[in-house]
Scaffold this motif. Structure first.
Motif, PDB file in Angstrom:
ATOM      1  N   GLY A 139       0.791  -1.132   0.121  1.00 52.95           N
ATOM      2  CA  GLY A 139      -0.037   0.188   0.011  1.00 52.95           C
ATOM      3  C   GLY A 139       0.589   1.142   0.102  1.00 52.95           C
ATOM      4  N   THR A 140       2.040   1.135   0.619  1.00 49.62           N
ATOM      5  CA  THR A 140       2.823   2.423   0.547  1.00 49.62           C
ATOM      6  C   THR A 140       3.476   2.398  -0.596  1.00 49.62           C
ATOM      7  OG1 THR A 140       3.342   2.065   2.929  1.00 49.62           O
ATOM      8  CG2 THR A 140       4.872   3.281   1.879  1.00 49.62           C
ATOM      9  N   LEU A 141       3.842   1.205  -1.398  1.00 49.85           N
ATOM     10  CA  LEU A 141       4.500   1.656  -2.519  1.00 49.85           C
ATOM     11  C   LEU A 141       3.403   2.293  -3.659  1.00 49.85           C
ATOM     12  CD1 LEU A 141       6.602  -1.389  -2.872  1.00 49.85           C
ATOM     13  CD2 LEU A 141       7.485   0.757  -2.823  1.00 49.85           C
ATOM     14  N   ILE A 142       2.219   1.696  -3.713  1.00 50.48           N
ATOM     15  CA  ILE A 142       1.288   2.295  -4.403  1.00 50.48           C
ATOM     16  C   ILE A 142       0.895   3.679  -4.150  1.00 50.48           C
ATOM     17  CG2 ILE A 142      -1.325   2.100  -4.965  1.00 50.48           C
ATOM     18  CD1 ILE A 142      -1.057  -1.071  -4.487  1.00 50.48           C
ATOM     19  N   LEU A 143       0.803   4.068  -3.008  1.00 51.30           N
ATOM     20  CA  LEU A 143       0.554   5.486  -2.579  1.00 51.30           C
ATOM     21  C   LEU A 143       1.627   6.399  -3.186  1.00 51.30           C
ATOM     22  CD1 LEU A 143      -1.203   7.634  -1.227  1.00 51.30           C
ATOM     23  CD2 LEU A 143       0.316   7.113   0.990  1.00 51.30           C
ATOM     24  N   GLY A 144       3.089   5.904  -2.908  1.00 52.45           N
ATOM     25  CA  GLY A 144       4.094   6.614  -3.601  1.00 52.45           C
ATOM     26  C   GLY A 144       4.142   6.714  -4.880  1.00 52.45           C
ATOM     27  N   GLY A 145       3.543   5.637  -5.601  1.00 55.86           N
ATOM     28  CA  GLY A 145       3.702   5.650  -6.882  1.00 55.86           C
ATOM     29  C   GLY A 145       2.485   6.575  -7.610  1.00 55.86           C
ATOM     30  N   ALA A 146       1.507   6.575  -6.789  1.00 60.56           N
ATOM     31  CA  ALA A 146       0.219   7.477  -7.217  1.00 60.56           C
ATOM     32  C   ALA A 146       0.698   8.993  -7.173  1.00 60.56           C
ATOM     33  CB  ALA A 146      -1.055   7.108  -6.662  1.00 60.56           C
TER      34      ALA A 146
END
Length: 163
Positions: free
Chosen positions: A102-109
């Protein structure tokens, strides 16, 4: 501590404080007709008891620490036996699956949004300003490309890595 230093050491100070405390306790439990020498002997016994107690507690703390370290080494050995050659998996196994993902997805977004904003401003001809400074079009486009690259890398890590 040098020989010329007249200050007492920490151990000496602690021993003196224990003796003072023991003398206070001995005086508080003093019986009528008890002599000063008897009170001092009782205080010495109390001080020895306190020192013995502190030594025992230190020994117990050392044993607990040794046991904790041994358990940690055994756990690490188990982890390396289960997945040989994957030292970085120790961290991943302790983290929750969706916590890291989830942290990686948030950073990517977030990086994708930054890339879109800078690309749109570059193509539309809008100036990007930070206070009195205006960013050149080529710098805005470079920032958009770098943010897009970081966004892609974050999404790649989020969906291709095993946690």
């Amino acid at each position: 501590m040098s020989k010329t230093d007249s200050r007492p050491s920490i151990q000496t100070q602690m021993k003196e404080s224990i003796q003072e405390e023991a003398l206070k306790v001995a005086r508080s439990i003093q019986k009528p007709g008890q002599t000063k020498e008897q009170t001092k002997l009782i205080a010495q016994g109390i001080a020895k008891g306190i020192e013995l107690y502190k030594k025992q507690q230190s020994a117990k703390a050392r044993e607990r620490d040794k046991a904790r370290k041994k358990a940690l080494r055994l756990k690490q050995a188990e982890m390396s036996a289960q997945a040989p050659g994957k030292e970085d998996m120790v961290f991943a196994s302790e983290a929750t699956d969706w916590g890291v993902r989830g942290t990686l997805i948030l950073g990517g977004a977030i990086f994708a949004a930054i890339a879109c904003i800078f690309a749109a401003s570059s193509f539309a001809g809008w100036p990007v300003s930070f206070g009195p400074f205006t960013l050149a079009d080529w710098a805005s486009l470079t920032t958009a490309l770098a943010s897009a690259g970081l966004s892609g890398w974050f999404f790649y890590k989020a969906f291709k890595s095993r946690f």
